[in-house]
Design an enzyme around this catalytic site. Structure first.
Site, mmCIF file in Angstrom:
data_model
loop_
_atom_site.group_PDB
_atom_site.id
_atom_site.type_symbol
_atom_site.label_atom_id
_atom_site.label_comp_id
_atom_site.label_asym_id
_atom_site.label_seq_id
_atom_site.Cartn_x
_atom_site.Cartn_y
_atom_site.Cartn_z
ATOM 1 N N ARG A 176 -24.216 25.362 6.832
ATOM 2 C CA ARG A 176 -22.747 25.526 6.756
ATOM 3 C C ARG A 176 -22.130 25.709 8.152
ATOM 4 O O ARG A 176 -21.191 26.478 8.340
ATOM 5 C CB ARG A 176 -22.363 26.704 5.854
ATOM 6 C CG ARG A 176 -22.836 26.577 4.444
ATOM 7 C CD ARG A 176 -22.252 25.378 3.713
ATOM 8 N NE ARG A 176 -22.882 25.200 2.431
ATOM 9 C CZ ARG A 176 -23.948 24.403 2.206
ATOM 10 N NH1 ARG A 176 -24.462 23.661 3.182
ATOM 11 N NH2 ARG A 176 -24.478 24.325 1.023
ATOM 12 N N SER A 189 -18.885 28.305 -3.947
ATOM 13 C CA SER A 189 -19.694 29.487 -3.636
ATOM 14 C C SER A 189 -18.999 30.273 -2.539
ATOM 15 O O SER A 189 -18.751 29.740 -1.461
ATOM 16 C CB SER A 189 -21.076 29.086 -3.134
ATOM 17 O OG SER A 189 -21.775 28.466 -4.164
ATOM 18 N N GLU A 214 -18.980 32.305 2.962
ATOM 19 C CA GLU A 214 -19.056 30.874 3.285
ATOM 20 C C GLU A 214 -17.636 30.317 3.330
ATOM 21 O O GLU A 214 -17.284 29.515 4.186
ATOM 22 C CB GLU A 214 -19.871 30.150 2.212
ATOM 23 C CG GLU A 214 -19.785 28.637 2.306
ATOM 24 C CD GLU A 214 -20.732 27.927 1.332
ATOM 25 O OE1 GLU A 214 -21.769 28.491 0.966
ATOM 26 O OE2 GLU A 214 -20.402 26.792 0.965
HETATM 27 P P1 FAD Z 1 -10.980 22.767 3.603
HETATM 28 O O1 FAD Z 1 -11.234 23.803 2.557
HETATM 29 O O2 FAD Z 1 -9.640 22.140 3.639
HETATM 30 O O3 FAD Z 1 -11.310 23.384 5.022
HETATM 31 C C1 FAD Z 1 -12.537 24.067 5.236
HETATM 32 C C2 FAD Z 1 -12.650 24.307 6.735
HETATM 33 O O4 FAD Z 1 -12.764 23.040 7.394
HETATM 34 C C3 FAD Z 1 -11.405 24.969 7.322
HETATM 35 O O5 FAD Z 1 -11.815 25.889 8.298
HETATM 36 C C4 FAD Z 1 -10.625 23.810 7.947
HETATM 37 O O6 FAD Z 1 -9.871 24.238 9.056
HETATM 38 C C5 FAD Z 1 -11.748 22.884 8.373
HETATM 39 N N1 FAD Z 1 -11.356 21.469 8.356
HETATM 40 C C6 FAD Z 1 -10.981 20.730 7.280
HETATM 41 N N2 FAD Z 1 -10.734 19.460 7.649
HETATM 42 C C7 FAD Z 1 -10.950 19.405 8.985
HETATM 43 C C8 FAD Z 1 -10.863 18.368 9.969
HETATM 44 N N3 FAD Z 1 -10.503 17.111 9.647
HETATM 45 N N4 FAD Z 1 -11.155 18.658 11.245
HETATM 46 C C9 FAD Z 1 -11.527 19.916 11.611
HETATM 47 N N5 FAD Z 1 -11.617 20.933 10.730
HETATM 48 C C10 FAD Z 1 -11.344 20.683 9.436
HETATM 49 N N6 FAD Z 1 -19.565 23.086 -0.705
HETATM 50 C C11 FAD Z 1 -20.835 22.698 -0.480
HETATM 51 O O7 FAD Z 1 -21.277 22.641 0.675
HETATM 52 N N7 FAD Z 1 -21.647 22.357 -1.524
HETATM 53 C C12 FAD Z 1 -21.245 22.377 -2.808
HETATM 54 O O8 FAD Z 1 -22.002 22.031 -3.703
HETATM 55 C C13 FAD Z 1 -19.904 22.775 -3.067
HETATM 56 N N8 FAD Z 1 -19.444 22.845 -4.336
HETATM 57 C C14 FAD Z 1 -18.167 23.235 -4.560
HETATM 58 C C15 FAD Z 1 -17.714 23.298 -5.879
HETATM 59 C C16 FAD Z 1 -16.416 23.690 -6.145
HETATM 60 C C17 FAD Z 1 -15.923 23.761 -7.556
HETATM 61 C C18 FAD Z 1 -15.545 24.024 -5.074
HETATM 62 C C19 FAD Z 1 -14.131 24.429 -5.344
HETATM 63 C C20 FAD Z 1 -15.989 23.972 -3.767
HETATM 64 C C21 FAD Z 1 -17.312 23.582 -3.497
HETATM 65 N N9 FAD Z 1 -17.801 23.526 -2.196
HETATM 66 C C22 FAD Z 1 -19.082 23.126 -1.965
HETATM 67 C C23 FAD Z 1 -16.948 23.947 -1.062
HETATM 68 C C24 FAD Z 1 -16.136 22.807 -0.430
HETATM 69 O O9 FAD Z 1 -15.878 21.766 -1.360
HETATM 70 C C25 FAD Z 1 -16.838 22.223 0.792
HETATM 71 O O10 FAD Z 1 -17.069 23.217 1.772
HETATM 72 C C26 FAD Z 1 -16.006 21.105 1.424
HETATM 73 O O11 FAD Z 1 -16.787 20.453 2.401
HETATM 74 C C27 FAD Z 1 -14.722 21.596 2.077
HETATM 75 O O12 FAD Z 1 -13.918 20.472 2.388
HETATM 76 P P2 FAD Z 1 -12.315 20.594 2.359
HETATM 77 O O13 FAD Z 1 -11.752 19.291 2.746
HETATM 78 O O14 FAD Z 1 -11.877 21.128 1.054
HETATM 79 O O15 FAD Z 1 -12.109 21.638 3.503
#
Ligand code: FAD
EC number: 1.3.1.98
Length: 298
Positions: free
Chosen positions: A170, A220, A290
């Site tokens: 992560r 998570s 996380e």
């Molecule tokens: P955001 O939530 O929008 O941002 C997360 C972080 O990334 C923030 O700090 C943001 O500033 C930064 N960020 C976002 N985009 C950029 C960019 N373009 N450049 C620089 N920084 C950026 N995660 C897992 O790893 N495995 C799983 O199996 C998993 N399952 C999930 C299931 C559910 C139901 C949910 C709700 C979430 C789950 N997640 C999981 C968490 C999440 O989906 C991941 O961490 C995902 O990669 C986050 O992407 P996001 O676009 O939503 O990021």
């Protein structure tokens, strides 16, 4: 402060926009300004402006790993989910930061490309997945990334190799540098489309059986502490169902906190704090979040 809506008439920008409309937890206060750039040129304009004026800049993707405090976010928030271009060249797939990871896994499948099946149910954007090195079911984003294009906070664009991204659990290099992910190129392999489809369906069925996908959450909440599973510790501490306001430790998956009744970010933070304290007290294990927690205190 300048009115960004008139400064950038060609970019959609909203003022005092509640981020609860965008976060997967359905919580979070307003961004002073929320911009929806559609391409790199628009991102460049906004980044240059913030660099020159000192306006605080926050970048978000699908907001599925985010708790925005109820006080909202100062300055400009850029949401990149309108940058969705995906290109397939042979076995290489290049996806813009705002493309949905789930959609990219489907595009790979449609081209009989294997390597991304593990991500079939990760509900983030490509930018968020790179930032977090998202992973599931033994797979990790780092294993398939060839290189990443980033924009530094001073507006410089360059490419980082997989090695330079310094991926870990992560973790990625952009967490410390603040660079903005513009796109990522994945190096995949030709595979059997039926096998790819079957694997994606299998993992999604396992996910649906275990995770409370029917309720708002941020996935998570805690990282896996060395030698333990966060969910098991929370379960064993008897915390499932623990509720503060409208946020609750999921009764289906102890690692998730779900929004059961118009919860706020403060409710989420209260539950997180209680879980951390209880697990520390009962098992002497420090749970680290996380989920990214950002924004000003309300
Ligand atoms: P955001 O939530 O929008 O941002 C997360 C972080 O990334 C923030 O700090 C943001 O500033 C930064 N960020 C976002 N985009 C950029 C960019 N373009 N450049 C620089 N920084 C950026 N995660 C897992 O790893 N495995 C799983 O199996 C998993 N399952 C999930 C299931 C559910 C139901 C949910 C709700 C979430 C789950 N997640 C999981 C968490 C999440 O989906 C991941 O961490 C995902 O990669 C986050 O992407 P996001 O676009 O939503 O990021």
């Amino acid at each position: 402060m300048e009115n960004l809506i008139t400064t950038f008439p060609e970019i959609e920008i909203k003022e005092h926009e509640p981020l609860a409309h965008y976060t997967n937890t359905k919580t979070g206060g307003p961004a002073d300004w929320l911009a929806f750039p559609v391409d790199v040129a628009q991102v460049q304009q906004l980044v240059d402006y913030c660099h020159q004026t000192g306006l605080a800049l926050t970048v978000i993707g699908n907001a599925s790993n985010l708790i925005v405090r109820d006080g909202g976010i100062e300055g400009l928030v850029m949401i990149l989910t309108r940058m969705q271009t995906v290109k397939v060249e042979g076995t290489m797939v290049t996806a813009a930061a705002g493309a949905s990871y789930i959609e990219v896994t489907k595009i790979a499948r449609d081209h009989s490309l294997t390597g991304l099946e593990f991500a079939a149910g990760i509900p983030g954007s490509i930018g968020g997945a790179i930032f977090m090195n998202a992973g599931a079911y033994g797979g990790e984003t780092k294993t398939v990334v060839d290189h990443v294009t980033v924009m530094e906070r001073d507006g410089q664009i360059h490419q980082l190799s997989n090695e330079e991204m310094d991926f870990g659990y992560r973790h990625s290099a952009v967490q410390a540098s603040g660079a903005i992910v513009l796109d990522a190129t994945f190096a995949l392999k030709l595979g059997d489309q039926n096998a790819i489809t079957a694997q994606m369906e299998n993992l999604n069925a396992r996910r649906a059986a275990k995770q409370p996908l029917e309720l708002p959450s941020c996935g998570s909440v805690f990282k896996r502490p060395t030698g333990y599973f966060a969910g098991k510790l929370i379960h064993d501490a008897g915390l499932q169902g623990y509720t503060s306001g409208g946020a609750q430790v999921s009764t289906k998956h102890a690692g998730f906190i779900v929004n059961v009744n118009h919860g706020t970010a403060t409710d989420y933070l209260n539950v997180i704090h209680h879980v951390q304290e209880t697990v520390q007290e009962k098992f002497g294990v420090q749970l680290e979040t996380e989920v990214r927690i950002i924004g000003r205190q309300s």
